[in-house]
Each structure stands twice: as structure tokens, then as C-alpha cells.
Enzyme design. Sequence first.
Site, PDB file in Angstrom:
ATOM      1  N   SER A 131       0.824  -1.213   0.000  1.00  0.00           N
ATOM      2  CA  SER A 131       0.000   0.000   0.000  1.00  0.00           C
ATOM      3  C   SER A 131       0.860   1.266   0.000  1.00  0.00           C
ATOM      4  O   SER A 131       2.010   1.263   0.436  1.00  0.00           O
ATOM      5  CB  SER A 131      -0.898   0.031   1.230  1.00  0.00           C
TER       6      SER A 131
HETATM    7  N1  SAH Z   1      -0.914  -5.011   4.019  1.00  0.00           N
HETATM    8  C1  SAH Z   1      -0.209  -5.226   2.789  1.00  0.00           C
HETATM    9  C2  SAH Z   1      -1.007  -4.801   1.568  1.00  0.00           C
HETATM   10  C3  SAH Z   1      -1.228  -5.964   0.704  1.00  0.00           C
HETATM   11  S1  SAH Z   1      -2.331  -5.807  -0.673  1.00  0.00           S
HETATM   12  C4  SAH Z   1       1.160  -4.584   2.807  1.00  0.00           C
HETATM   13  O1  SAH Z   1       1.488  -3.875   3.779  1.00  0.00           O
HETATM   14  O2  SAH Z   1       1.918  -4.785   1.874  1.00  0.00           O
HETATM   15  C5  SAH Z   1      -3.693  -6.808  -0.123  1.00  0.00           C
HETATM   16  C6  SAH Z   1      -3.417  -8.269   0.107  1.00  0.00           C
HETATM   17  O3  SAH Z   1      -4.669  -8.847   0.497  1.00  0.00           O
HETATM   18  C7  SAH Z   1      -2.944  -9.069  -1.099  1.00  0.00           C
HETATM   19  O4  SAH Z   1      -1.723  -9.689  -0.810  1.00  0.00           O
HETATM   20  C8  SAH Z   1      -4.064 -10.101  -1.328  1.00  0.00           C
HETATM   21  O5  SAH Z   1      -3.592 -11.361  -1.773  1.00  0.00           O
HETATM   22  C9  SAH Z   1      -4.677 -10.190   0.061  1.00  0.00           C
HETATM   23  N2  SAH Z   1      -6.065 -10.681   0.138  1.00  0.00           N
HETATM   24  C10 SAH Z   1      -7.116 -10.467  -0.699  1.00  0.00           C
HETATM   25  N3  SAH Z   1      -8.235 -11.087  -0.246  1.00  0.00           N
HETATM   26  C11 SAH Z   1      -7.886 -11.708   0.932  1.00  0.00           C
HETATM   27  C12 SAH Z   1      -8.591 -12.515   1.891  1.00  0.00           C
HETATM   28  N4  SAH Z   1      -9.893 -12.808   1.750  1.00  0.00           N
HETATM   29  N5  SAH Z   1      -7.921 -12.971   2.968  1.00  0.00           N
HETATM   30  C13 SAH Z   1      -6.600 -12.699   3.156  1.00  0.00           C
HETATM   31  N6  SAH Z   1      -5.868 -11.948   2.269  1.00  0.00           N
HETATM   32  C14 SAH Z   1      -6.507 -11.456   1.184  1.00  0.00           C
END
Ligand code: SAH
Length: 212
Positions: free
Chosen positions: A59
Site C-alpha cells: 500500500s
Molecule cells: N498489508 C499489505 C497490503 C497488501 S495488498 C502490505 O502492507 O503490503 C492486499 C493483500 O490482500 C494481497 O496480498 C491479497 O492477496 C490479500 N487478500 C485479498 N483477499 C484476501 C482474503 N480474503 N484474505 C486474506 N488476504 C486477502
Amino acid sequence: MSKTERKLLIDSLEKKGISDPNVLKAMRKVEREKFVPLLMRVNAYRDIALPIGYEQTISQPFTVAIMTQALKVKEGEKILEIGTGSGYQAAILVEMGARVYSIERHHDIFRNAQKLFDKLSIRVSTKCGDGTIGWSENAPFDGIIVTAGSPEIPESLKNQLAMGGRLVIPVGGKRTQTLKVVTRLSENKYDIESIPEFAFVPLIGREAWDKE
Ligand code: SAH
């Protein structure tokens, strides 16, 4: 070099309205460049989201800051993160003294984050699976942060909040969302605030978007 760049980035977040000193302090400390792919490192201290592979992103720093600020994390609190991704958001929460649980649905992303936490000695309880249904074995949580956009607020997550606990989740369409800050006031009563216009990758799972 990266230290100066990091300082400039966090100073800019402060100018954009991030005021919680604990959030700013943690973001001044955690080295974002360690959470982005090697090829992207030159951009680690720009205020933008960056690709981490598998169509997912780390993010934007401003987004991490505003969500963490909205979560109102206090030392020792139990926090659940949905969407581990690069592990950066979890690392910020750990730096703030939270006990962090984090769920990632994508197996390779989960494995990479796990490896990185081990390498950097960051203590996070992780799980690979669908985070839309929460993590009932470890509930209730003082805070839940969802880092992917959902069509609605999953009931399971609301139910796993402690009394007075906060859930921060982007809710809306697949392209843009509003950040919802849900506070559990009592067993069945919740207060909901909104912060407009964000763009997250989709939250995919039983209580969110279907897999395309
Ligand atoms: N918090 C992260 C942002 C990651 S982007 C950081 O600091 O980098 C969002 C993430 O959510 C992705 O890796 C995606 O695979 C995951 N995601 C999407 N749906 C999800 C679900 N139902 N349960 C767990 N993870 C999920």
C-alpha cells in the site's frame, strides 16, 4: 541515504495531516525498502503503492499511515490484519507494540512474507487462508485492519471485535472505496465513520468479492 529519504517521506505524511506521533515514529523506524522487490527499491520512499508480484501491491505510505492512525493502536493490543501482502503494515503495527495476527489468502505471498518476518525477526502470527471470516480462535481483537477493498463489511469481522474495538476497512466498488472505521460500542451496536476515496486491490473471499 535511505534514512534521509525515509525522513523526507514521513515529514511529507505529517504535512498531509497524519498527526498520531506513534504512527509517525513507527514509520520513521521501519525500513520500507526491505518490503519491496529489489527492482522497486529506488521507489521505496515515494508516496506510492508498488507492485509486489501476483497482481498485488504494497500500500501507499499515506494509506498505511491513515489506516493505522484510524486504528488507534495502543501498546499490547491484539490486532488482526487481513491481507499480509509485503508484510510492511504488519511490521508497523509490531513496531507500535501491538500483538499482531495476519492472514493472507495467496500462498506464495504468504510464504514470502513469512520468510521476511523470520529474516527480520518480526513477531507476527500468520495464517494462509480467507481472512473475510476472521480468525475466531484468537478473537476478540482490539483492532482489525483490512488492507484490500471489500463490497461490504464482513459480519464475521464485526463479531470478532472486542467491546470498544475498531475495524478499519475499505468498502466500495472494485476500483475505488471509502475507508470505513467501525467501532464496537456494545454487543450489537456499532458506530461507523467514513473517510472518502481510496483505491485498494480486491478482498477476495466468502464474505467479500468472488474470485474472477
Ligand atoms: N498489508 C499489505 C497490503 C497488501 S495488498 C502490505 O502492507 O503490503 C492486499 C493483500 O490482500 C494481497 O496480498 C491479497 O492477496 C490479500 N487478500 C485479498 N483477499 C484476501 C482474503 N480474503 N484474505 C486474506 N488476504 C486477502
